[in-house]
Scaffold this active site. Structure first.
Site, PDB file in Angstrom:
ATOM      1  CG  HIS A 111      35.875  40.923  44.049  1.00 30.07           C
ATOM      2  ND1 HIS A 111      36.251  42.225  44.241  1.00 30.07           N
ATOM      3  CD2 HIS A 111      35.450  40.838  42.764  1.00 30.07           C
ATOM      4  CE1 HIS A 111      36.080  42.904  43.102  1.00 30.07           C
ATOM      5  NE2 HIS A 111      35.586  42.088  42.199  1.00 30.07           N
TER       6      HIS A 111
ATOM      7  CG  ASP B 178      37.646  41.108  36.048  1.00 26.89           C
ATOM      8  OD1 ASP B 178      36.972  42.137  36.198  1.00 26.89           O
ATOM      9  OD2 ASP B 178      37.637  40.150  36.849  1.00 26.89           O
TER      10      ASP B 178
HETATM   11  P1  13P Z   1      32.711  37.090  42.440  1.00 27.37           P
HETATM   12  O1  13P Z   1      33.883  36.834  43.316  1.00 27.37           O
HETATM   13  O2  13P Z   1      31.490  37.411  43.231  1.00 27.37           O
HETATM   14  O3  13P Z   1      32.460  35.989  41.477  1.00 27.37           O
HETATM   15  O4  13P Z   1      33.027  38.427  41.589  1.00 27.37           O
HETATM   16  C1  13P Z   1      33.763  38.345  40.392  1.00 27.37           C
HETATM   17  C2  13P Z   1      34.169  39.677  39.887  1.00 27.37           C
HETATM   18  O5  13P Z   1      33.693  40.720  40.288  1.00 27.37           O
HETATM   19  C3  13P Z   1      35.181  39.684  38.825  1.00 27.37           C
HETATM   20  O6  13P Z   1      35.551  40.974  38.466  1.00 27.37           O
HETATM   21  O1  G3H Z   2      37.637  40.089  40.822  1.00 28.37           O
HETATM   22  C1  G3H Z   2      38.505  39.250  40.629  1.00 28.37           C
HETATM   23  C2  G3H Z   2      38.163  38.027  39.865  1.00 28.37           C
HETATM   24  O2  G3H Z   2      37.450  37.125  40.652  1.00 28.37           O
HETATM   25  C3  G3H Z   2      39.392  37.449  39.235  1.00 28.37           C
HETATM   26  O3  G3H Z   2      40.115  36.674  40.138  1.00 28.37           O
HETATM   27  O4  G3H Z   2      42.330  37.738  39.896  1.00 28.37           O
HETATM   28  O5  G3H Z   2      42.101  35.477  40.955  1.00 28.37           O
HETATM   29  O6  G3H Z   2      41.764  35.765  38.478  1.00 28.37           O
HETATM   30  P1  G3H Z   2      41.698  36.403  39.856  1.00 28.37           P
HETATM   31 ZN    ZN Z   3      35.480  42.345  40.137  1.00 26.43          ZN
END
Ligand code: 13P
Ligand code: G3H
Ligand code: ZN
Length: 316
Positions: A179, A81
């Protein structure tokens, strides 16, 4: 069974969206697999850069490989991600990830294409698929800070050119989400008009919705009643996911809501059992609650009950 997101998207396109859940530890992993098996849903495990360094990237990989053995009926993709180029390359070379996201959305259009193209070439050489992002969400991402005011929705006019020139396999679009737990100050919703325009230019192409947590108000209230301070937290209306799916959204990213489940369970547990200190006691409650949460999300996404149909697509 670990598959590519490409296969999952083929089965889902236009009908439902697949839940992409951010995972960091053992308890989440157990709840995630249990919940998806209970609801007979395909799913995507998302590992962020932060999750990979929380303990050690190999610890996470080990967890996922073990879960694959413990739950042989599960069908899922393992996805990086919000990767930067170096992290994407590390995941591509690991032999473990089936999908990576290169997030160069904060760069210029040309630079975004250039970086994404490099990642795509390396990934495709190894049979790995790539999600890229065009437009910018509000809120805070791991390595990029974007204020709500500067959030830029995806320009549908640029989407076709971006996909053609970058060669990406799916596209994360900014259509009004952000986010985290504080998404909207007013009653702002998803920009379906923008999504429709993007789909018109990219028919049949899988789109991705980031920042899709719903931040359920009952959850926030329980957290606050148990000592939390999350006033004003607000998220996306989960009843909108199915409409988004008909417009080409095949992957819906959810992290924050899972964090809220963790926070609620642990705050309530230690409020109600102040004498307890065995970490496994709240851990057991969390695993069960997280599984329940996954089942509920998959209902909203329409992915519940799709596992046999996905198996059929995979066997073709
Ligand atoms: P949320 O913060 O809305 O859960 O989004 C998560 C996300 O986009 C991870 O890539
Ligand atoms: O978009 C980001 C996700 O919520 C992941 O969060 O980078 O704190 O693991 P993180
Ligand atoms: Zn994201």
């Amino acid at each position: 069974m670990i598959v590519t997101t490409k296969k999952l998207f083929e089965a889902a396109y236009g009908k439902y969206a697949i839940g992409a859940y951010n995972i960091n530890n053992l308890e989440q992993t157990m709840g995630l697999f249990r919940g998806n098996i209970d609801s007979k849903a395909p799913f995507i495990i998302q590992l962020s850069k932060g999750a990979r360094s929380y303990t050690h990237k190999l610890m996470l990989e080990g967890l996922m490989r073990s879960a694959d053995q413990v739950f042989p009926e599960a069908i899922f993709a393992v996805h990086l991600d919000h990767g930067d180029e170096a992290t994407c390359m590390d995941c591509i070379n690991s032999g473990f990830y089936s999908s990576v996201m290169i997030d160069a959305s904060h760069e210029s259009f040309e630079k975004n294409i250039e970086i994404t193209r490099r990642v795509v070439d390396a990934a495709h050489a190894k049979g790995i698929v790539v999600e890229a992002e065009l437009g910018q969400l509000g809120g805070v991402e791991e390595h990029v800070k974007v204020s709500e005011a500067d959030a830029k929705l995806t320009n549908p006019e640029q989407a076709r050119e971006f996909v053609d020139r970058s060669g990406c396999d799916s596209l994360a679009c900014a259509i009004g989400t952000s986010h985290g737990a504080f998404k909207f100050s007013g009653s702002q919703g998803l920009h379906f008009d923008v999504l429709e325009e993007i789909q018109k230019r990219l028919p049949g192409f899988p789109l991705v919705l980031h920042g899709s947590s719903s931040v359920p108000q009952e959850e926030v209230a329980r957290i606050n009643q148990a000592g939390g301070k999350m006033g004003g937290a607000k998220g996306v209306d989960a009843t909108q996911f199915k409409r988004a799916a008909t417009l080409g959204v095949t992957k819906v990213n959810i992290d924050t809501d899972g964090r809220l489940v963790w926070t609620r369970v642990h705050r309530e547990f230690f409020r109600d059992y102040p004498e307890k200190f065995d970490l496994r006691d709240p851990g057991k409650v969390f695993m069960a609650e997280y599984a329940k949460f996954i089942v509920e999300k998959n209902e909203y996404l329409g992915s519940a009950g799709q596992l046999d149909a996905v198996r059929a697509v995979l066997s073709k």
